[in-house]
Every structure is written in structure tokens, then in C-alpha cells.
Design an enzyme around this catalytic site. Structure first.
Site, PDB file in Angstrom:
ATOM      1  N   ASP A 197       0.859  -1.175   0.000  1.00 52.85           N
ATOM      2  CA  ASP A 197       0.000   0.000   0.000  1.00 52.85           C
ATOM      3  C   ASP A 197       0.906   1.240   0.000  1.00 52.85           C
ATOM      4  O   ASP A 197       2.135   1.146   0.103  1.00 52.85           O
ATOM      5  CB  ASP A 197      -0.963  -0.030   1.190  1.00 52.85           C
ATOM      6  CG  ASP A 197      -2.188   0.843   0.951  1.00 52.85           C
ATOM      7  OD1 ASP A 197      -2.130   1.714   0.064  1.00 52.85           O
ATOM      8  OD2 ASP A 197      -3.203   0.683   1.641  1.00 52.85           O
TER       9      ASP A 197
HETATM   10  C1  BGC Z   1      -5.108   3.150   0.275  1.00 55.21           C
HETATM   11  C2  BGC Z   1      -5.332   2.123  -0.796  1.00 55.21           C
HETATM   12  C3  BGC Z   1      -5.129   2.750  -2.161  1.00 55.21           C
HETATM   13  C4  BGC Z   1      -3.745   3.346  -2.226  1.00 55.21           C
HETATM   14  C5  BGC Z   1      -3.390   3.945  -3.568  1.00 55.21           C
HETATM   15  C6  BGC Z   1      -3.810   3.911   0.075  1.00 55.21           C
HETATM   16  O1  BGC Z   1      -3.671   4.969   0.957  1.00 55.21           O
HETATM   17  O2  BGC Z   1      -5.112   2.522   1.540  1.00 55.21           O
HETATM   18  O3  BGC Z   1      -6.612   1.570  -0.684  1.00 55.21           O
HETATM   19  O4  BGC Z   1      -5.330   1.785  -3.163  1.00 55.21           O
HETATM   20  O5  BGC Z   1      -3.657   4.362  -1.241  1.00 55.21           O
HETATM   21  O6  BGC Z   1      -4.030   5.123  -3.807  1.00 55.21           O
END
Ligand code: BGC
Length: 762
Positions: free
Chosen positions: A313
Site C-alpha cells: 500500500d
Molecule cells: C489506500 C489504498 C489505495 C492506495 C493507492 C492507500 O492509501 O489505503 O486503498 O489503493 O492508497 O491510492
């Protein structure tokens, strides 16, 4: 302990590296020809090129200006662009350019990147672009904004969910974006969690069915079709179970719960072909998921035989240092994460992890086999998406982008999601000739209908709203006419604005529609300390109720905010969730009877914050054996939802009363529409193991089907169950069935379900 029948004990092949023989490849669902191509590229790659493929940066890193600055167009910074695309050879990019780009602008962005990556680097490997298109292709100007996932779950309609993914894919590909960081198949185990709107709710079976349907719709029959996108399941695992309900909070998940409740949705979506998994940013049992080798390598890539890309993530390798305090520095964090099984590191701002990977490999702290496995997986997804042949496509090839057809389907989804939770004395549908007061924080806001991930991350910016879309107020006004309607907001999210005006207007009205809800939010900004809806909003209802006028409470929210004090004041309660751009229209059509509601709650709606349990809790959780004062009393139960017609269930039957573990059993029930208008009913089948060594759940959903019945019509609904449907995780943390009696309960309303017992033999 009873004698148990162990299930699913087939040997799991622990393929922690790419399967190498053709037979193994075919058995793993891989295409041997592609595997040969990947192996050829791998042979030519330097260690640094391999490490580059393992990096995912944010698009703004190669644009002019600061990462988070707002822009009105995407201008590449030539130095940064060359560095990341040509020198580092970055494998993947995500995020938006810092403004709402239309398909043509996206096309230019992606084309510039791909042309450079494919024509100006030694090996010509295309970049894999990922994006959070969470409810429709929300980061593309003009796209349809579909209901959020929690609303799709409330439709209990797999076909609609599949179609939502098809539309999202199509509109995403219209902007040359082939990889979607969705669906969210977290189990929403804590009602405080701010991302419940992005999930399919609390139930492992419903989440698994919807996650698989979404995957099917996103992938279609072939990912090589440039109308389809690859999914990225998220977040592996336990994000929605944070102990204190806060974003990214530690979850405590013992192995039996992990296997019983949290893994099945991933297992099902992977079996449906999912090729991406994003790791959860939180820790489970204190171990950050990003360094959990047991979860990633042994379970995900081993037991579940996942052959796709495991991505971190946002900044989560860095967070191992800064947030989890599990690594001393980025080098150590990179080592832990890659050795745990991470293939692609979403390190948005720089290429430091690339240097670390190279250094760690040179020092044999990460094996070359692990790096080759990671790069193989990244290249495999690029081949699966046919990016080497079709790295981008012209928006002109997507005539249905933002089409009327997609909008109508969007409306259909919202209509089937909206859930009628209470309708005393059939106060609904309302009479359009009666004077109505429309009030409340959520009454006149497109942003609230859409929630977060709508044009911007938090979805609060009104600049990007489509002026042709109707708020709840707009839609009701269209229905009843201006003269028959009064409107005042009453409050904002947390404060009284003009409730006294609302009360004056209530006196003049024949009925009141009060729309309450949540400010759009996700991730950290969605954290709350109190599950009850803000006081000011509740006070509005209390004040409006003094005239005893028919009062309809509409809830525009992702999670179930407690409404215990105001619920008895409402004659009808309608849960709208976050129904998307067509939600205002869909809601008004339900209030005024043009649509018969058919949504059902995809989670338990708690009445008290101190009595918040999922419906599949254990009897001991409420321990009402000896103590009369304790129990489970939610405001509304999982699966609850009313209709303007009525349904009767009869003649429950099975083709046998007992079965062995190798047999299947057919279950049938008759469902009749006993009212005078057509309606859709969700037939829900629950199972309860009457005695099990590991204390059984009070019940759990095992099948459901949504059917459409004309007035007076009867349909027979059949479900086939296998022994594994009766299994649960036993003392040894494996699926097993203990012979004995099981209760099957069927119905469409929690208070009106009928039962049948069956027996599992040795
Ligand atoms: C979120 C994810 C997301 C990623 C990319 C993160 O902060 O937890 O769900 O896909 O950002 O934007």
C-alpha cells in the site's frame, strides 16, 4: 470432542518461485508461452533493471511541481521523467495528475510514458498503470459515478455487481488505465471503521460472492480485451478489523478466525482469476502485514496459489520505519517486505527502494530467486493485459464512455441498493400531491451521495460535480413540483444552522423527509470517536417530530451510525448508503413509489455502541443462558430490508434428511408474492451447526438469490449444498465437518424465517 471429517486437506503446492515446468504452469493456470517470454526477458535483465520493475511511483513524482500540488494540466518534468522512466525503468505508476483529467488528457499522459518506456529503454517494457477507480472510473472526468461498494453489496445482486465492474473497466480503459486498485474485499468487522463504504460489508460469504462477481466483470473473458481491467484485491488482510476502529489500526485475528472469516473472500476472488493483491497497511497481532511472510508467502502465494502481483500500500515500506517502528531504516524495511513476498513497492516519491534492493541482493540479503519471482509476476501481469502489444488505446474506441446507457444502469444499481428499514403503517410511498418539507445535511449534496474517491480523494470538492445530476432535494422537487416543497438544510455535519426555520416549515408541511448522513471521507480523515450520528443532526429530528407529521428518515452514510434516540420518532427509515450520482433520483423514485425497494442490509446495524457484534457472533458473546438482561439487539439485522409488497415462504424441503461428507443436498423453498405489486426478494439461506467443538456461530449465510415476482406469483428457489458448506474451522485450524444436526433457515426477513434440520453422517 466429536469425530470430525477433515476437508480440503489436499496438498497445497508451495510455489514460492515461478512454476517452471509446462505441466506445473498449466496446473497453476499460467500460459506456458507467456512464461517463456518472461524467462527470456528476465535473462537479459540486469539486477538494477529488475529492481526498477519492482517500484511503483506516484505520477506527480515525474510532473512539474510538488507532489501534492494542484494542477490544471499534466506537464512532465523532463529531468524527473527521464530519470524514472528511462534510467530507473520504473515498473509501475499510480495516482492522478493532481487535477481531474478527461480521457484525452489521460491518453496523452499514458502514451507519453509508454512511448518512452517502450521505445527509449533497452528492453522496452511497458509501464503498468494502476488507479483507484473505486466506484466507477472516478478519477476520469465525465465518467459515471456508480454506487459505492457497500451499496452494491446491499443489492444482493451478483449480476449488478459484475456489471458495475464491467462499466468501471470500460470507462477506465477509455483513459488507457488497465489496472484497478479494487475491489475492496475486507471484512468490515468493526462498525467504526471509516472505509466500510468501500467494502461489501461484514459477511464473509456475501463479500466473497460480490468480490468474485466484481472480478469476473472486471476481467471479462480475457484481459487482453482492451475494455477490461485487472483487479487488485485489497487489503490483505484484516484492515477492516482494527481493534479500535481507526484507520490502519492493529487487528487481533487468531488463526481460526483468519481462516474462517477473512481468507474466504480472497480465496474465491483468486479462483475467479484475480491477478493483483494489495497488502494491508495495518498490523495483525502486532505484525505489520507488509512483513508477514506467513500470510504473504505461505498462505497467499502458497496455499491460495496466487500467481499475480503483490503490491504494497501507499508508502507502506517507509511506514514500517515511521509508523510501525518495526524496522530501523528503509533498507531494513525493504529487506523485510521483499523477503516477506512483496513484488511491487508503492513508494510514491522516489527510487530509494531500488537502490536498496540492488544493495540487498548484492549482499545476498535478498535472494535472486525472490527478485526473479517478483519481476516474473510484474511482467506476467503486463503480458496478461497485453500491454506489450496495446499499451494504450484511443478514447475514440470507447463510444459508451459516460453514455446514457451507463447512467441508466447506474440508476438501476442505486435503485436496487437503497434499503427500506422501517415503514410504519405504510407511510411510504408518499403522495406527490402532499406538501413536503425536505431538510437535513444530506438533502442537497451530490458529494454526500458519492462519498470519498469521487473526482478527488475525499470527494468533497463541489467544482467537479456534474450539474445535470440530481440531489435528493432536486429529485423530489422534480417529482412534487416547486410549490409543494419547502427546503432548508437545518444543520451542517455537526452544527445547527437553521433548525428553527426547519421547525417552522415542518408546521406547514404534510410530511417531512429528513436526510442525515456523513461527511465524505476515507482513510485517516474518516476516523471517528463516536459511532452515534452527530448530535446536531439528531436534534433536528427531535425538533421536527413535535408536530407528529409523517416523518421519513433518510440515511446517507457508509457505516451504520447509531440512531437509537431518533429512530422511534421516524415513521419510515430508508438507508441510501452512498448511492452515487444517480442516487438522488433513485431515492426519490422509491419514496414516491415509482420503484419498489429491494435492498437488504449488508451489515448489522447496531443500536448501542456497547452491543456491536456481527450477526454471526457466538452464543457465548451474548451469554443469555442464565441472565435475562443480556442479549443481542441490533437496531436492524443483517439481511433486513422491506418491500412495498409482501412475500410468503412455504414448503421448505430437502431431497434427503441426512448426508455423508461426499454427498450434496438439494434444498428448496417456495416463495410467493402475496401483495399487489411486483417486487424483488432476496432469498437468504443461513446455516447453524447445532453442536461443534469450536463453539459454532449462531448462524451464517451460505446461499442467497435475488428473484423477481409478479403479484400472486410463486417461484421455487433451489440451492445445492455440499458437505464443505457445513464445515467450519476446527481445533487444528483446518476446515472440518463434525457429524451431527444442522439447522437451515430460509427467508427474506430476519423475523420471518423458516427452518429445516439436516443431519451429517460419519
Ligand atoms: C489506500 C489504498 C489505495 C492506495 C493507492 C492507500 O492509501 O489505503 O486503498 O489503493 O492508497 O491510492
Amino acid at each position: 470432542m466429536k469425530k470430525a471429517i477433515l476437508l480440503f486437506c489436499s496438498v497445497f503446492l508451495l510455489w514460492n518461485c515461478a512454476p517452471t515446468t509446462v505441466e506445473h504452469q498449466q496446473a497453476a493456470g499460467l500460459d506456458p508461452e507467456t512464461e517463456v517470454k518472461i524467462a527470456e526477458i528476465l535473462k537479459q535483465m540486469t539486477l538494477r533493471e529488475k529492481a526498477g520493475q519492482m517500484l511503483n511511483i506516484g505520477l506527480p513524482t515525474i510532473l512539474k511541481g510538488d507532489y501534492w500540488s494542484e494542477r490544471d494540466r499534466a506537464e512532465f518534468d523532463p529531468v524527473k521523467f527521464r530519470k524514472f522512466i528511462q534510467k530507473v525503468g520504473v515498473g509501475s505508476i499510480h495516482n492522478t495528475p493532481g487535477y481531474l483529467a478527461d480521457p484525452n488528457a489521460w491518453f496523452q499522459i499514458v502514451k507519453t510514458i509508454q512511448d518512452s518506456a517502450m521505445l527509449k529503454t533497452r528492453l522496452g517494457i511497458p509501464v503498468l498503470y494502476g488507479i483507484d477507480n473505486i466506484h466507477g472510473a472516478n478519477y476520469i472526468k465525465g465518467s459515471v459515478l456508480l454506487p459505492q461498494q457497500i451499496a452494491l453489496a446491499a443489492t444482493w445482486n451478483r449480476a449488478l455487481c459484475e456489471r458495475s465492474a464491467e462499466i468501471t473497466s470500460y470507462e477506465s480503459r477509455a483513459a488507457s488505465l488497465p489496472w484497478n486498485f479494487n475491489p475492496n474485499i475486507d471484512i468490515a468487522a468493526n462498525p467504526l471503521w471509516g472505509r466500510i463504504a468501500e467494502s461489501f460489508g461484514e459477511d464473509p460469504y456475501l463479500v466473497a460472492e460480490m468480490g468474485a462477481a466484481y472480478t469476473k466483470g472486471s476481467h471479462g473473458t480475457s484481459l487482453k480485451n482492451p475494455k477490461q481491467t485487472a483487479v487488485c484485491l485489497k487489503h490483505f488482510i484484516g484492515y477492516g478489523a482494527g481493534k479500535n476502529g481507526k484507520d490502519r489500526a492493529n487487528a487481533l485475528i487468531p488463526e481460526n478466525s483468519l481462516r474462517q472469516y477473512f481468507l474466504p473472500p480472497f480465496e474465491k476472488a483468486i479462483a475467479a482469476g484475480a491477478k493483483g493483491v494489495m497488502i494491508s497497511s495495518n498490523a495483525v497481532n502486532g505484525i505489520p502485514c507488509h512483513i508477514n511472510k506467513t500470510y504473504i508467502t505461505d498462505i497467499l502465494k502458497g496455499e491460495l496459489q496466487f500467481q499475480g502481483v503483490v503490491i504494497s500500500d501507499f508508502s507502506d515500506v517507509e511506514f514500517l520505519v515511521k509508523a510501525h517502528h518495526s524496522a530501523e531504516n528503509l533498507r531494513e524495511a525493504t529487506k523485510l517486505a521483499v523477503n516477506a513476498g512483496l513484488d511491487l513497492l508503492m513508494n510514491p516519491y522516489d527510487a530509494k527502494v531500488v537502490d536498496h534492493i540492488v544493495d540487498l541482493a548484492n549482499n545476498k540479503e535478498i535472494s535472486m530467486a525472490r527478485i526473479d519471482d517478483a519481476v516474473t509476476r510484474v511482467l506476467r501481469l503486463k503480458f496478461d493485459l497485453n500491454l506489450f502489444e496495446v499499451p494504450y488505446s484511443s478514447p475514440k474506441e470507447y463510444p459508451e464512455f459516460a453514455s446514457q446507457k451507463h447512467s441508466e444502469e447506474n440508476y438501476q444499481m442505486a435503485s436496487e441498493a437503497i434499503t427500506l428499514l422501517k415503514n410504519n403503517e405504510n407511510v411510504l410511498p408518499l403522495d406527490a400531491s402532499k406538501k413536503v418539507l425536505v431538510t437535513g445535511y444530506a438533502a442537497h449534496s451530490i458529494n454526500m451521495l458519492n462519498g470519498a474517491w469521487s473526482r478527488t480523494f475525499l470527494g468533497r470538492d463541489t467544482r467537479y460535480n456534474d450539474p445535470t445530476k440530481l440531489t435528493i432535494l432536486d429529485a423530489i422537487q422534480k417529482e412534487v413540483g416547486k410549490a409543494n416543497l419547502n427546503y432548508v438544510a437545518g444543520t451542517n455535519y455537526t452544527e445547527d444552522l437553521n433548525t428553527s426555520t426547519a421547525v417552522k416549515m415542518a408546521k406547514e408541511a404534510d410530511c417531512i423527509v429528513v436526510c442525515l448522513g456523513e461527511i465524505p471521507a476515507t482513510e485517516k480523515p474518516s476516523d471517528i470517536n463516536e459511532l452515534a450520528l452527530p448530535k446536531a443532526q439528531q436534534e433536528l429530528v427531535k425538533k421536527l417530530a413535535v408536530y407528529n407529521k409523517p416523518l421519513v428518515l433518510v440515511l446517507v452514510q457508509g457505516r451504520p451510525r447509531i440512531i437509537r434516540e431518533i429512530e422511534p420518532l421516524a415513521d419510515a427509515v430508508v438507508m441510501a448508503y452512498l448511492p452515487g450520482d444517480e442516487g438522488g433520483r433513485a431515492l426519490s423514485d422509491i419514496l414516491y413509489g415509482k420503484t419498489n425497494p429491494s435492498g437488504k442490509l449488508p451489515y448489522t446495524y447496531p443500536k448501542y455502541s456497547g452491543n456491536a457484534l456481527p450477526y454471526f457472533h457466538k452464543k457465548t458473546d451474548i451469554r443469555d443462558v442464565n441472565w435475562a438482561f443480556d442479549g443481542f439487539y441490533p437496531q436492524y439485522e443483517f439481511g433486513q430490508g422491506l418491500s412495498y409488497t409482501s412475500f410468503a415462504y412455504s414448503e421448505v424441503r430437502t431431497d434427503k434428511d441426512s448426508l455423508s461428507s461426499s454427498e450434496t443436498i438439494n434444498f428448496e423453498v417456495n416463495v410467493q408474492n402475496t401483495g399487489n405489486r411486483a417486487g424483488k426478494e432476496v432469498v437468504q439461506l443461513f446455516l447453524k451447526d447445532l453442536i461443534a467443538t469450536v463453539s459454532p456461530d449462531v448462524k451464517r449465510l451460505v446461499r442467497f438469490e435475488k428473484i423477481n415476482l409478479q403479484p400472486g406469483e410463486t417461484q421455487t428457489v433451489s440451492f445445492q449444498l455440499q458437505a464443505k458448506d457445513f464445515a467450519s474451522i476446527g481445533l487444528e485450524n483446518k476446515w472440518l465437518v463434525e457429524p451431527g444436526s444442522f439447522q437451515l433457515t430460509v427467508g427474506g426477513h430476519p423475523k420471518k424465517r423458516i427452518q429445516k434440520e439436516v443431519f451429517i453422517k460419519n
